[in-house]
Design a protein around this motif. Structure first.
Motif, mmCIF file in Angstrom:
data_model
loop_
_atom_site.group_PDB
_atom_site.id
_atom_site.type_symbol
_atom_site.label_atom_id
_atom_site.label_comp_id
_atom_site.label_asym_id
_atom_site.label_seq_id
_atom_site.Cartn_x
_atom_site.Cartn_y
_atom_site.Cartn_z
ATOM 1 N N ALA A 55 0.783 -1.232 0.000
ATOM 2 C CA ALA A 55 0.000 0.000 0.000
ATOM 3 C C ALA A 55 0.816 1.284 0.000
ATOM 4 N N SER A 56 1.975 1.318 0.643
ATOM 5 C CA SER A 56 2.606 2.601 0.931
ATOM 6 C C SER A 56 3.975 2.766 0.278
ATOM 7 N N SER A 57 4.114 3.800 -0.544
ATOM 8 C CA SER A 57 5.432 4.123 -1.096
ATOM 9 C C SER A 57 6.344 4.654 -0.005
ATOM 10 N N MET A 107 10.388 3.856 0.664
ATOM 11 C CA MET A 107 11.430 4.853 0.938
ATOM 12 C C MET A 107 12.180 4.510 2.217
ATOM 13 N N PHE A 108 11.422 4.195 3.254
ATOM 14 C CA PHE A 108 12.048 3.865 4.530
ATOM 15 C C PHE A 108 12.935 2.633 4.386
ATOM 16 N N ASP A 109 12.435 1.613 3.681
ATOM 17 C CA ASP A 109 13.218 0.394 3.476
ATOM 18 C C ASP A 109 14.528 0.698 2.769
ATOM 19 N N MET A 110 14.462 1.472 1.685
ATOM 20 C CA MET A 110 15.657 1.688 0.875
ATOM 21 C C MET A 110 16.703 2.505 1.622
ATOM 22 N N ILE A 169 11.866 10.662 8.352
ATOM 23 C CA ILE A 169 12.699 9.495 8.043
ATOM 24 C C ILE A 169 14.172 9.825 8.218
ATOM 25 N N THR A 170 14.632 10.897 7.590
ATOM 26 C CA THR A 170 16.053 11.223 7.685
ATOM 27 C C THR A 170 16.431 11.672 9.095
ATOM 28 N N TRP A 205 19.535 -4.485 -6.673
ATOM 29 C CA TRP A 205 19.911 -4.217 -5.289
ATOM 30 C C TRP A 205 18.685 -4.262 -4.375
ATOM 31 N N TYR A 206 17.602 -3.619 -4.828
ATOM 32 C CA TYR A 206 16.361 -3.622 -4.050
ATOM 33 C C TYR A 206 15.858 -5.043 -3.825
#
Length: 415
Positions: free
Chosen positions: A91-93, A97-100, A137-138, A268-269
């Motif tokens: 569901a969530s982009s 982002m957090f994963d990467m 996040i950052t 990589w992902y």
């Protein structure tokens, strides 16, 4: 009229009348309204009896790490990207982002000499005003966040080019279309410049959060520039992590997210995502593909959203102009898409405006939320989210907001 000409006593009396209404109104977040959510209720009965994707995948079973081709192909067409560079998730982009960033921090990217956690410091470019959840996040990873101003065509490129000379600068947040909260869309020249610029860090990444890629308020859809192609042509193929989702198109929190990036980045992902899980919710992806049918179907749904949202945005802008225009107390964006209106009040008064509004029963996004660490150096920016309330409540809230802006300005002028 100058700020000094405002009558403080009259405004205080007006504010007391506002508080006496005992309001309970919320303009804090850009949530779709119930009317908008109803546009996608047909999803709740999908998929039908056929659970097979076009590649014959049984969507009820495990596997399919990159998502089903049905929805990947459709979204690639909508964004003007090659299907092979687009994968579909849950569901969530924001989760992607957090994963990467997590994986870059723990393991390093495919271009990193070492994990980012091993660096003396990690610096991140944050165009402002920007999206608060990006900055969270950052902040969570302890990155040093460096702000650059946004103009009408995107971030200040001179400032960005200077910052990326530092090898500790590892990335940058961007909302390139109908940005949160200003509503600006990056020009093609800005997109190309970000793709082509030289960076000291070989593993520099731009998180290209195209959350509002299709969220027009008019009859025209924005151009989504193919920054993956721009970057590849410039010899920087791995620069962009391009995100999108259906979160404010169908049902929030129950949609499909997308990642578009280079082949090497995808490898990589997948090397990390395959350890984290077996695959996304393909049933939901198939339901969305059936619901939309094709790209024209996506645009038809978006026109329904525009029909719901545009009158609300127009009413907000009318009230701002009527109550605040010509008084030198505020300026505001006039977006043609997205979910927000950005208001700059008199320097030093944004937190007071939010405080006054709260006491009057009007909840606003906190002052400074559009800046890293919630620290707006000029204490002036406030993000308005007109989408959730019905028009009649929105009118009351905006009239009250205007009163708070005027009172805060008068208080400062006569302090």
């Amino acid at each position: 009229m100058a700020v000094a000409d405002l009558n403080l006593d009259d405004l205080r009396a007006e504010y007391e009348q506002l508080k006496a209404k005992n309001l309970k109104l919320d303009l804090t977040r850009g949530k779709p309204s119930s009317e908008q959510l109803d546009f996608s209720n047909a999803l709740l009965s999908l998929p039908g009896e056929n659970f097979k994707a076009k590649d014959d995948t049984d969507c009820r079973n495990y596997g399919g790490l990159v998502g089903i081709p049905d929805i990947r192909e459709m979204w690639a067409q909508a964004l003007g990207l090659p299907q092979e560079n687009v994968i579909a998730g849950d569901a969530s982009s924001l989760n992607i982002m957090f994963d990467m960033i997590s994986w870059a921090y723990i393991f390093g990217t495919n271009d990193s000499q070492q994990p980012w956690s091993k660096e003396e410091t990690v610096k991140w470019i944050c165009p402002v005003p920007g999206y608060d959840r990006h900055f969270t996040i950052t902040e969570h990873f302890g990155f040093e966040m460096i702000t650059v101003p946004l103009n009408d065509e995107g971030p200040d490129l001179d400032a960005v080019r200077e910052l990326v000379k530092d090898p500790q600068v590892k990335g940058m947040w961007c909302v390139p279309v109908f940005g949160n909260p200003t509503g600006i869309t990056f020009s093609e020249a800005t997109c190309r410049a970000l793709a082509e610029m030289e960076t000291a860090a070989p593993d520099f990444r731009i998180v290209w959060d195209n959350a509002y890629a299709l969220h027009t308020l008019t009859d025209e859809f924005p151009i989504n520039h193919n920054v993956l192609e721009f970057a590849a042509q410039a010899g920087n193929p791995n620069r962009f992590w391009f995100m999108s989702s259906t979160s404010k198109i169908t049902h929030a929190g129950a949609g499909v997210s997308f990642l578009a990036t280079s082949t090497d980045n995808l490898k990589w992902y997948e090397s990390h995502a395959s350890v984290r899980g077996i695959g996304p919710n393909k049933i939901n992806q198939l339901a969305h593909a059936q619901f939309f049918g094709n790209v024209d179907g996506i645009k038809a749904v978006m026109q329904k959203h525009a029909g719901s949202l545009a009158p609300k945005f127009a009413r907000v802008l009318e009230i701002l102009e009527h109550r605040l225009g010509g008084k030198d107390v505020a300026t505001w964006s006039n977006p043609t898409g997205g979910y927000f209106i950005s208001v700059d009040v008199v320097d030093g008064t944004a937190s007071r405006v939010v405080e006054l509004a709260k006491e009057a029963g009007i909840a606003l996004t906190g002052a400074g939320s559009s800046f890293p660490l919630k620290q707006d150096p000029r204490n002036r920016n406030i993000r308005l989210a007109p989408s959730l309330p019905p028009v009649e409540e929105l009118e009351v809230a905006m009239d009250g907001f205007a009163t708070c802006v005027l009172l805060a300005a008068a208080e400062k002028a006569q302090a």
